[in-house]
Write a protein that holds these residues in place. Sequence first.
Motif, PDB file in Angstrom:
ATOM      1  N   LEU A 329      27.550  59.673  28.717  1.00  0.00           N
ATOM      2  CA  LEU A 329      26.916  59.084  27.535  1.00  0.00           C
ATOM      3  C   LEU A 329      27.846  58.081  26.852  1.00  0.00           C
ATOM      4  N   SER A 330      29.125  58.441  26.741  1.00  0.00           N
ATOM      5  CA  SER A 330      30.085  57.536  26.102  1.00  0.00           C
ATOM      6  C   SER A 330      30.223  56.235  26.889  1.00  0.00           C
ATOM      7  N   LEU A 331      30.270  56.358  28.215  1.00  0.00           N
ATOM      8  CA  LEU A 331      30.373  55.160  29.052  1.00  0.00           C
ATOM      9  C   LEU A 331      29.108  54.309  28.949  1.00  0.00           C
ATOM     10  N   CYS A 332      27.947  54.955  28.913  1.00  0.00           N
ATOM     11  CA  CYS A 332      26.685  54.211  28.769  1.00  0.00           C
ATOM     12  C   CYS A 332      26.676  53.425  27.458  1.00  0.00           C
ATOM     13  N   ASN A 333      27.068  54.074  26.375  1.00  0.00           N
ATOM     14  CA  ASN A 333      27.097  53.391  25.080  1.00  0.00           C
ATOM     15  C   ASN A 333      28.134  52.274  25.048  1.00  0.00           C
ATOM     16  N   PHE A 334      29.282  52.524  25.679  1.00  0.00           N
ATOM     17  CA  PHE A 334      30.326  51.504  25.720  1.00  0.00           C
ATOM     18  C   PHE A 334      29.842  50.253  26.434  1.00  0.00           C
ATOM     19  N   TYR A 335      29.238  50.439  27.640  1.00  0.00           N
ATOM     20  CA  TYR A 335      28.773  49.281  28.410  1.00  0.00           C
ATOM     21  C   TYR A 335      27.545  48.633  27.775  1.00  0.00           C
ATOM     22  N   LEU A 336      26.698  49.431  27.126  1.00  0.00           N
ATOM     23  CA  LEU A 336      25.553  48.852  26.429  1.00  0.00           C
ATOM     24  C   LEU A 336      26.042  47.914  25.325  1.00  0.00           C
ATOM     25  N   LYS A 337      27.032  48.352  24.557  1.00  0.00           N
ATOM     26  CA  LYS A 337      27.610  47.516  23.499  1.00  0.00           C
ATOM     27  C   LYS A 337      28.261  46.267  24.093  1.00  0.00           C
ATOM     28  N   LYS A 338      29.003  46.453  25.178  1.00  0.00           N
ATOM     29  CA  LYS A 338      29.697  45.330  25.822  1.00  0.00           C
ATOM     30  C   LYS A 338      28.715  44.267  26.298  1.00  0.00           C
ATOM     31  N   GLU A 344      24.184  38.458  24.059  1.00  0.00           N
ATOM     32  CA  GLU A 344      23.586  38.255  22.735  1.00  0.00           C
ATOM     33  C   GLU A 344      22.245  38.970  22.636  1.00  0.00           C
ATOM     34  N   SER A 345      22.263  40.239  22.982  1.00  0.00           N
ATOM     35  CA  SER A 345      21.052  41.064  22.987  1.00  0.00           C
ATOM     36  C   SER A 345      21.237  42.231  22.013  1.00  0.00           C
ATOM     37  N   ASN A 346      20.173  43.029  21.839  1.00  0.00           N
ATOM     38  CA  ASN A 346      20.257  44.208  20.956  1.00  0.00           C
ATOM     39  C   ASN A 346      19.492  45.383  21.552  1.00  0.00           C
ATOM     40  N   LYS A 347      19.596  45.567  22.876  1.00  0.00           N
ATOM     41  CA  LYS A 347      18.864  46.630  23.563  1.00  0.00           C
ATOM     42  C   LYS A 347      19.386  48.010  23.141  1.00  0.00           C
ATOM     43  N   ILE A 348      18.481  48.978  23.173  1.00  0.00           N
ATOM     44  CA  ILE A 348      18.856  50.363  22.879  1.00  0.00           C
ATOM     45  C   ILE A 348      18.168  51.276  23.896  1.00  0.00           C
ATOM     46  N   PHE A 349      18.730  52.475  24.100  1.00  0.00           N
ATOM     47  CA  PHE A 349      18.152  53.445  25.025  1.00  0.00           C
ATOM     48  C   PHE A 349      17.152  54.339  24.299  1.00  0.00           C
ATOM     49  N   HIS A 350      16.035  54.600  24.959  1.00  0.00           N
ATOM     50  CA  HIS A 350      15.127  55.631  24.462  1.00  0.00           C
ATOM     51  C   HIS A 350      15.731  56.988  24.820  1.00  0.00           C
ATOM     52  N   VAL A 351      15.428  58.017  24.051  1.00  0.00           N
ATOM     53  CA  VAL A 351      15.995  59.337  24.272  1.00  0.00           C
ATOM     54  C   VAL A 351      15.675  59.860  25.674  1.00  0.00           C
ATOM     55  N   THR A 352      14.489  59.551  26.192  1.00  0.00           N
ATOM     56  CA  THR A 352      14.137  60.010  27.545  1.00  0.00           C
ATOM     57  C   THR A 352      14.971  59.278  28.603  1.00  0.00           C
ATOM     58  N   THR A 353      15.350  58.043  28.319  1.00  0.00           N
ATOM     59  CA  THR A 353      16.210  57.287  29.241  1.00  0.00           C
ATOM     60  C   THR A 353      17.595  57.920  29.296  1.00  0.00           C
ATOM     61  N   GLU A 370      28.264  50.886  35.322  1.00  0.00           N
ATOM     62  CA  GLU A 370      28.489  49.590  34.671  1.00  0.00           C
ATOM     63  C   GLU A 370      27.488  48.543  35.164  1.00  0.00           C
ATOM     64  N   ASN A 371      27.312  48.463  36.487  1.00  0.00           N
ATOM     65  CA  ASN A 371      26.379  47.481  37.056  1.00  0.00           C
ATOM     66  C   ASN A 371      24.946  47.743  36.603  1.00  0.00           C
ATOM     67  N   LEU A 372      24.558  49.027  36.524  1.00  0.00           N
ATOM     68  CA  LEU A 372      23.195  49.368  36.113  1.00  0.00           C
ATOM     69  C   LEU A 372      22.940  48.959  34.664  1.00  0.00           C
ATOM     70  N   ILE A 373      23.874  49.262  33.766  1.00  0.00           N
ATOM     71  CA  ILE A 373      23.674  48.928  32.354  1.00  0.00           C
ATOM     72  C   ILE A 373      23.563  47.410  32.179  1.00  0.00           C
ATOM     73  N   GLU A 374      24.382  46.676  32.901  1.00  0.00           N
ATOM     74  CA  GLU A 374      24.291  45.203  32.805  1.00  0.00           C
ATOM     75  C   GLU A 374      22.915  44.726  33.275  1.00  0.00           C
ATOM     76  N   ARG A 375      22.441  45.305  34.379  1.00  0.00           N
ATOM     77  CA  ARG A 375      21.125  44.918  34.905  1.00  0.00           C
ATOM     78  C   ARG A 375      20.012  45.232  33.899  1.00  0.00           C
ATOM     79  N   LEU A 376      20.079  46.393  33.271  1.00  0.00           N
ATOM     80  CA  LEU A 376      19.056  46.794  32.296  1.00  0.00           C
ATOM     81  C   LEU A 376      19.050  45.848  31.092  1.00  0.00           C
ATOM     82  N   VAL A 377      20.226  45.497  30.599  1.00  0.00           N
ATOM     83  CA  VAL A 377      20.307  44.588  29.448  1.00  0.00           C
ATOM     84  C   VAL A 377      19.728  43.218  29.797  1.00  0.00           C
TER      85      VAL A 377
END
Length: 464
Positions: A329-338, A344-353, A370-377
């Motif tokens: 979870l910490s890594l997901c949040n870190f890469y999502l922020k990065k 220049e986005s503001n994506k967030i995860f749904h709780v089910t995700t 890391e690659n997955l989070i970048e792709r999702l953003v």
Amino acid sequence: MEDIRELELRAILAASNDNIVITDGDGVVLRASPSCLSIYGEAANKLIGVNVEELEQKNIFSPSVTKKVLQEKKEVQLMQYTSTGRIVMATALPVFNDEGEIVRVISFSHDLTEIQHLKEDYEELRMKMAYYQSEIKELREKEEYFGETVMKSKEIRQIWQLIQRVAKSDATVVFLGESGVGKNVFARAVHEGSRRQDEVFIEVNCSAIPESLFESEMFGYERGAFTGANREGKAGLIETANGGTLFLDEVGELPLALQVKLLKVIQEKRVTRIGGTEPKTIDFRIIASTNRDLEQMVKEGKFRRDLFYRLNVIPINIPSLRERKEDVLSLCNFYLKKFNEKYESNKIFHVTTINELLAYEWPGNVRELENLIERLVVTTENRMIYPQALPFYLGVNPHPLEHEGTLEEMEETGASLRKAIEEVEIRWLRRAARQYKTTYEMADYLGISQSSVVRKLNKYQINS
């Protein structure tokens, strides 16, 4: 009494900053400056009466600028590399008689050795600066890897404490673990915590360099060592790591023939360039990593036992991501922020995700995450990232006893188009109602307005 012109000529030869050599029209040396001894390794009196072609064969004039003038009948300038290790810029001029025949050739040789050394020092400094800049960039990107939010698991905290202890020594460290667990990140952490932190960190991917090029890339080569080589020669990666750290990534992929040569360098801390004869003493620290079982490879004869013991001084095993789920979870949040900042986005995860991300096994470890989070953003259209965007999402029906007929089945029962459309709407609404808690989330998932969702839920009497 000695001719005054002879005295003048001797004085010129002795006082000139350049080495001067005068030959006749056949290339036989008539006069030479006393500085010949320091530059070319031969005293002036031993050169007089000798043809320049013979001197070239003895590597005294290499190549002979006078010989080139006699061949081309014009002024020639070239670089010479002498047997004394000097680098010389030689310029020669022909002297013609009235019949147009060359009767003398006068050459001037200027020692550029110090200038060349300064140039090489500058190039080495420039190379180190490039490495420093690249290291600073990577460290800025990864500095939060060692923040409290990422090191949640007990295993990683213990590894980090061990790294802080071993970093202060010069002991060899080998990182073990699956691909993608971040072995290179921990290797940099060892370097940054050591006394060598202000020197270079050279990373070598042993599996990425072709075997045919590995030796020249690692050990470097001298001028003219082989066809296609840089004419000035090239320092190898080991030589470049002087004073710093040499990180051998995927060291288990090294062929046996190269393992022998690497072992010799590690043992002696001396390296000889290809085509060279003089070894250079290099001060560097070795860090290695592999995803292979080196002990098993030793038993199978695929990895040298002596090299294994040289590298296996302090083995550190990095657990896979599935073994430290607390960090996911910490890594997901870190890469999502990065990546939100990067794109220049503001994506967030749904709780089910998040639940799906935590349940996933992550065979590719941190690199896959890391690659997955970048792709999702980059690819998701909505601000909210739903589990349907995940490539491993199965979309399992939580109510397996509930049967949903296909369009073909509805057609066979004689259902009208209107009835079929209503049936599809009901299925999508029920699925959305099972997965999401609010009508706003359902609307985002279904791609319709929130008011439409409320209206259709009431129409089909679906409890959300």
